[in-house]
Design an enzyme around this catalytic site. Structure first.
Site, mmCIF file in Angstrom:
data_model
loop_
_atom_site.group_PDB
_atom_site.id
_atom_site.type_symbol
_atom_site.label_atom_id
_atom_site.label_comp_id
_atom_site.label_asym_id
_atom_site.label_seq_id
_atom_site.Cartn_x
_atom_site.Cartn_y
_atom_site.Cartn_z
ATOM 1 N N ARG A 177 -7.904 6.156 -5.195
ATOM 2 C CA ARG A 177 -7.664 7.590 -5.379
ATOM 3 C C ARG A 177 -8.116 8.045 -6.766
ATOM 4 N NH1 ARG A 177 -1.450 7.777 -3.863
ATOM 5 N NH2 ARG A 177 -1.736 10.019 -4.027
ATOM 6 N N ILE A 225 0.855 -1.177 0.000
ATOM 7 C CA ILE A 225 0.000 0.000 0.000
ATOM 8 C C ILE A 225 0.893 1.230 0.000
ATOM 9 C CG2 ILE A 225 -2.046 -1.051 1.044
ATOM 10 C CD1 ILE A 225 -1.161 -0.110 3.745
ATOM 11 N N ASP A 226 0.330 2.370 -0.318
ATOM 12 C CA ASP A 226 1.105 3.598 -0.448
ATOM 13 C C ASP A 226 1.768 4.016 0.857
ATOM 14 O OD1 ASP A 226 0.818 4.138 -3.109
ATOM 15 O OD2 ASP A 226 -0.933 5.421 -2.870
ATOM 16 N N LYS A 227 2.775 4.834 0.730
ATOM 17 C CA LYS A 227 3.479 5.390 1.890
ATOM 18 C C LYS A 227 2.512 6.063 2.854
ATOM 19 C CE LYS A 227 6.774 9.073 3.070
ATOM 20 N NZ LYS A 227 7.691 10.101 2.524
#
EC number: 5.4.99.-
Length: 354
Positions: free
Chosen positions: A260, A157-159
């Protein structure tokens, strides 16, 4: 020989696994499968291929075979392998990890904000995977990336996204989990705060996703399906605050930046998502008092308001259905409370004027 290629992606920015498939030509003479595959992969050793076959990363006609299996005309081969697994050296680091569950085959971690999942350009240390490597080496000092590529990382998953990740602790478990992600049988629910009052209580977003044609670090939605990869997100409204909405998103596919991009596509960019324009007022006035309130919310949650809340998968050894849930982190919870209070105060003010 027909060849196909597809990629497992998560709601992040880097691919972890690629799926290669072949159909053996009619004129193919019988040949050991490890030798046949080695001839078609660059920089792949026979030993590495054999370990992958033993772990179940290669199937023939949907079944796992041994390295000495001899390919025959018409056989369908499917191989899952890490993409660019060797491009960065992984240094074990003693980094605290929030381990939600662990046994001999898997571990589930609740990732905090501002932590990169695995090393890459600009982030060679301090990642979650650096901490995982250290953690596993304390349990088994002999484990290496040769035995367990990328120390069992099968998705990311994203930062700036918080929440649940599952990692494998054996190559067999990694193969089993990777297939579940590739076949979209893993259950994942995210909670996001988005701009605007989402019109429908629930809905489905069906639009291909690919890199943005102008801004290469971003991705975009292509609803006509003429570009990119198929992507589906189901959403459901949890709570409305007029200016922003708290929603639950269920991923049926796992494309890069999927939630997103999809939410922006329907006009509801994620709150404080600076890459996609959510770090400015997209709903409401520009008057000083309101702007100050929004800025305070941005300070309270200085990241994209997205949390991987639930994760469900089949345990690779026991075959039991596993399910985990992570509460909303403090920064998102506090911002939601702020919006709840703001809307309530405004409603009370309006009623007082009537």
């Amino acid at each position: 020989m027909a060849e196909d290629l597809d990629i497992i992606q998560e709601d992040g920015s880097e691919e972890l696994y690629e799926r290669k498939s072949w159909v053996i030509d009619k004129g193919q003479e019988p040949m050991r499968i490890d030798k046949w595959v080695q001839q078609r992969l660059e920089n792949a050793s026979r030993n590495k291929i054999q370990k992958g076959i033993e772990a179940g990363f290669l199937t023939v006609n949907g079944k796992i075979e041994k390295s000495n299996y001899k390919v025959r005309p018409g056989d369908e081969l499917v191989l899952l392998s890490l993409v660019n697994a060797e491009h960065t050296e992984l240094k074990p680091e003693n980094i605290p990890l929030h381990v939600v569950y662990e046994d001999n085959a898997v571990m589930v971690i609740n990732k905090p904000p501002n932590m990169v999942v695995h090393p890459g350009v600009g982030n060679y240390t301090g990642t979650l995977l650096n901490g995982v490597a250290y953690h596993l080496l304390q349990q088994n000092p002999n484990i290496t990336e040769e035995d367990l590529p990328r120390y069992g990382l099968v998705h990311r998953i994203d930062k700036n996204t918080t929440g649940l990740l599952v990692l494998a602790k054996t190559s067999d478990a990694a193969a089993h989990l990777a297939k579940q992600f590739f076949n979209h049988t893993v259950s994942r629910k995210y909670v996001a705060l988005v701009w605007g009052d989402v019109e429908q209580d629930e809905g489905t977003i069906n639009a291909h996703i690919a890199r943005h044609q102008r801004f290469r670090k971003m991705f975009d939605a292509y609803p006509d399906g003429d570009h990119g990869k198929h992507a589906i997100t189901h959403y459901r409204v949890l709570e409305r605050f007029n200016y922003v909405t708290l929603v639950e998103c269920i991923l049926k596919t796992g494309r890069t930046h999927q939630i997103r991009v999809h939410m922006k596509h329907i006009g509801h960019t994620l709150f404080n998502d600076w890459e996609y324009g959510g770090d400015r007022i997209l709903k409401g006035t520009i008057y000083t008092k309101y702007k100050q309130f929004v800025d305070n919310c941005f300070e309270q949650c200085p990241r994209c308001a997205l949390h991987a809340k639930t994760l469900g998968f089949i345990h690779p050894v026991t075959k039991e259905q596993m399910f985990f849930e992570s509460p909303l982190p403090d920064d998102i919870t506090q911002v939601v409370d702020k919006w709840r209070g703001y809307v309530k105060a405004k409603l009370n003010s309006q009623q007082g004027l009537e």
